[in-house]
Design a protein around this motif. Structure first.
Motif, mmCIF file in Angstrom:
data_model
loop_
_atom_site.group_PDB
_atom_site.id
_atom_site.type_symbol
_atom_site.label_atom_id
_atom_site.label_comp_id
_atom_site.label_asym_id
_atom_site.label_seq_id
_atom_site.Cartn_x
_atom_site.Cartn_y
_atom_site.Cartn_z
ATOM 1 N N ALA A 338 0.841 -1.190 0.000
ATOM 2 C CA ALA A 338 0.000 0.000 0.000
ATOM 3 C C ALA A 338 0.881 1.245 0.000
ATOM 4 N N ILE A 339 0.550 2.198 -0.843
ATOM 5 C CA ILE A 339 1.319 3.442 -0.982
ATOM 6 C C ILE A 339 0.350 4.600 -0.910
ATOM 7 N N GLY A 340 0.734 5.652 -0.196
ATOM 8 C CA GLY A 340 -0.159 6.802 -0.088
ATOM 9 C C GLY A 340 0.373 7.914 0.784
ATOM 10 N N GLY A 402 15.138 -11.627 -1.847
ATOM 11 C CA GLY A 402 15.398 -10.897 -3.080
ATOM 12 C C GLY A 402 15.416 -9.396 -2.845
ATOM 13 N N PRO A 403 15.349 -8.604 -3.912
ATOM 14 C CA PRO A 403 15.428 -7.146 -3.769
ATOM 15 C C PRO A 403 14.212 -6.505 -3.098
ATOM 16 N N CYS A 404 13.082 -7.242 -3.048
ATOM 17 C CA CYS A 404 11.850 -6.652 -2.505
ATOM 18 C C CYS A 404 11.405 -7.239 -1.168
ATOM 19 N N ALA A 417 9.871 1.097 -3.389
ATOM 20 C CA ALA A 417 9.465 2.412 -3.883
ATOM 21 C C ALA A 417 10.430 2.930 -4.942
ATOM 22 N N GLU A 418 11.722 2.661 -4.747
ATOM 23 C CA GLU A 418 12.725 3.105 -5.718
ATOM 24 C C GLU A 418 12.650 2.274 -6.990
ATOM 25 N N GLU A 423 6.174 3.259 -12.031
ATOM 26 C CA GLU A 423 4.844 2.652 -11.967
ATOM 27 C C GLU A 423 3.970 3.350 -10.925
ATOM 28 N N ILE A 424 4.587 3.736 -9.806
ATOM 29 C CA ILE A 424 3.832 4.428 -8.754
ATOM 30 C C ILE A 424 3.364 5.791 -9.246
#
Length: 433
Positions: A338-340, A402-404, A417-418, A423-424
Motif C-alpha cells: 500500500a502506498i499513499g 530478493g530485492p523486494c 518504492a525506488e 509505476e507508482i
C-alpha cells in the motif's frame, strides 16, 4: 594448528572463560526501515529467550526441527541452532523452501513454524484436496468435520466448549484430521507458530478446526527474536499474544511498544548513539512498532512507526492493515504494498503468487480482473480513506531474500518504492477516462 606453527589452543580454558554478558552472536537487522545495524546478543540474552519460551511452550528434549531460514537470521539462530544445543534436538536443513511441505512429511518435526504465506499456501493446497476428493461420502464427512471444528474453535474462544461438541469433534479428528496431520508430517508437532506479519484470522480458524492450533508471535532481532506469543488454549486472533515471562511491555505516549527484560540486546555493534536511541536509560527497548495492549495483556500490532501512511489530508493509516485486507481477499495475491504517504489517495503494487498463478501472465485480462475484484472485496473491510483506488501488477514474482523481500518475507518498502517509482507515479497520473 601445531603443524602451522600456531600457539596451542586451550579449548577448556577458553569456554570456561566465557561469561553470560559476553557476545554470543552478531545479527544484522533486516534493514527494512533504514541501514542495517549489527545487533549484539549475549549468552544471557539467548538463554533467557529459551527459558522464557519453554515456560509457555515446554519442549520435549530429543525432538526434530527444520532449518529453512538463513542462519544469519535471528529466528533460525534461536529456533534451530541454539535450541538444539539446549534440547538435544536434531536439525534438518532445507535450502529450497518450495519443498518445505514435502520435507516436513519426511522429517516429522516436533516444532514447526513459518510466515503467514506458508500457512496460506498450505490452506490453498488442503482446500484443493477437499474439493478434489472423489468419494462423495468422504467429502461430505470432511466438510462436516470442518464445520464442527470451526464451531468448536469459536466456542473455545467464547469461553468453553460444550461436552457433546467436543466429543463429536474428537471423533472427526480421530477419523479424518489425524490422518491429514500425519500425511503432512505434523502429527508429532508440540508447538505451531507464525510470525513476521499479520495472519488473517480465517487462516488461524481453519487450522484450529483440523487440530492445528497456530500461535501468532512477535519479536525482533533486538530482543533475541521472540517477545510475545499467544499461549496454548488461549489464542486471540489479531493479537501476537502476551509478553514472554520475565519481559515487561508498555506503551509510549505515541503508542510505540516498549520492552524491558533479559532478552534485550547488549547494543548495536560500534554504534553507541544508535544504541542509546533504541534502549533508553531505564532499559526500555523502543521497538519501532505501534500497537495496543488489552486488559488481559495481549499485544496488538498496528504497524511500524516509521511506515505509517499519512496522506495529504493528514490522515494516519496502517499500511499493514490495508495490505492484510487486500491479501486476504485472494490467494492469487502473493504480496501487496500500500502506498499513499503524502498523497491524496492510496494505491497498491501487487505481486502474484507464482504457485497460484501457475504461469498466467501478470497482464492477462482475466488475471487483472480477478485482482481488481479481490481489491474491491478487500476494500469493503476498510474505511473509505484507507481503500485502494488504483493498482499495478508487477511483472515478476517477489522471492524471499530478493530485492523486494527479506528472508522472512517482510516488505523492503524503500527499495520497492525506488524500484517501481515510475509505476507508482503512473498510478497517480490523471485518468484519461
Amino acid at each position: 594448528l601445531e603443524r602451522l606453527g600456531a600457539p596451542e589452543f586451550d579449548f577448556e580454558a577458553a569456554w570456561r572463560a566465557v561469561t553470560p554478558e559476553d557476545v554470543l552472536c552478531l545479527i544484522y537487522s533486516s534493514g527494512t526501515t533504514g541501514p542495517s545495524k549489527g545487533v549484539e546478543l549475549t549468552h544471557h540474552n539467548m538463554l533467557s529467550q529459551l527459558r522464557a519460551f519453554d515456560a509457555v511452550y515446554p519442549i520435549t528434549p530429543g525432538g526434530r526441527c527444520i532449518s529453512f531460514l538463513p542462519s544469519a537470521h535471528v529466528a533460525d539462530r534461536w529456533c534451530t541452532h541454539y535450541s538444539s544445543m539446549v534440547y538435544g534436538s536434531t536439525v534438518h536443513c532445507l535450502s529450497d523452501t518450495k519443498k518445505l511441505f514435502a520435507y516436513t512429511a519426511q522429517v516429522r518435526p516436533t516444532v514447526w513454524g513459518g510466515v503467514p504465506r506458508i500457512w496460506e499456501k498450505l490452506k490453498v493446497a488442503l482446500d484443493g484436496m477437499l474439493a478434489a476428493e472423489p468419494d462423495p461420502e468422504r467429502r461430505a464427512a470432511l466438510q462436516h468435520g470442518l464445520e464442527l471444528g470451526l464451531e468448536r474453535t469459536r466456542a473455545r474462544r467464547a469461553g468453553g466448549v460444550p461436552e457433546e461438541l467436543e466429543r463429536r469433534w474428537r471423533e472427526a479428528d480421530a477419523k479424518l484430521f489425524l490422518r491429514i496431520r500425519a500425511a503432512l508430517g505434523v502429527d508429532q508437532v508440540e508447538a505451531f507458530a507464525v510470525g513476521s506479519a499479520p495472519t488473517p484470522p480465517h487462516i488461524l480458524d481453519f487450522f484450529a478446526a483440523i487440530g492445528i492450533e497456530i500461535a501468532e508471535m512477535w519479536g525482533l532481532t533486538e530482543c533475541s527474536s521472540n517477545a510475545a506469543i499467544n499461549p496454548p488454549g488461549a489464542i486471540k486472533p489479531g493479537t501476537v499474544g502476551k509478553p514472554l515471562p520475565g519481559l515487561e511491555a508498555r506503551l509510549a505516549e505515541d503508542g510505540e511498544i516498549l520492552l524491558r527484560g533479559p532478552v534485550v540486546m547488549k547494543g548495536y555493534r560500534n554504534e553507541p548513539e544508535k544504541t542509546a536511541e533504541a534502549v533508553d536509560a531505564d532499559g526500555w527497548l523502543h521497538t519501532g512498532d505501534v500497537g495496543s495492549i488489552d486488559a488481559d495483556g495481549y499485544i496488538r500490532i498496528i504497524d511500524r512507526k516509521k511506515e505509517l501512511i499519512i496522506n495529504s489530508a493528514g490522515k494516519n493509516m496502517s499500511p499493514i492493515a490495508i495490505e492484510s485486507a487486500i491479501k486476504g481477499a485472494s490467494s492469487l495475491i502473493g504480496q501487496a504494498v500500500a502506498i499513499g504517504d503524502g498523497r491524496p489517495y492510496n494505491v497498491a503494487l501487487i505481486a502474484l503468487d507464482p504457485d497460484v498463478a501457475a504461469g498466467r501472465a501478470h497482464d492477462d485480462p482475466t488475471v487483472v480482473r480477478e485482482i481488481g475484484d479481490a481489491i474491491a472485496r478487500g476494500n469493503e473491510r476498510l474505511a473509505r480513506v484507507e481503500q485502494i483506488k488504483r493498482f499495478h501488477i508487477v511483472a515478476e514474482p517477489w522471492e524471499p531474500g530478493g530485492p523486494c523481500l527479506t528472508p522472512t518475507s517482510k516488505l523492503k518498502r524503500k527499495p520497492i518504492a525506488e524500484r517501481y517509482a515510475a509505476e507508482i507515479e503512473a498510478l497517480y497520473a490523471p485518468d484519461p477516462q
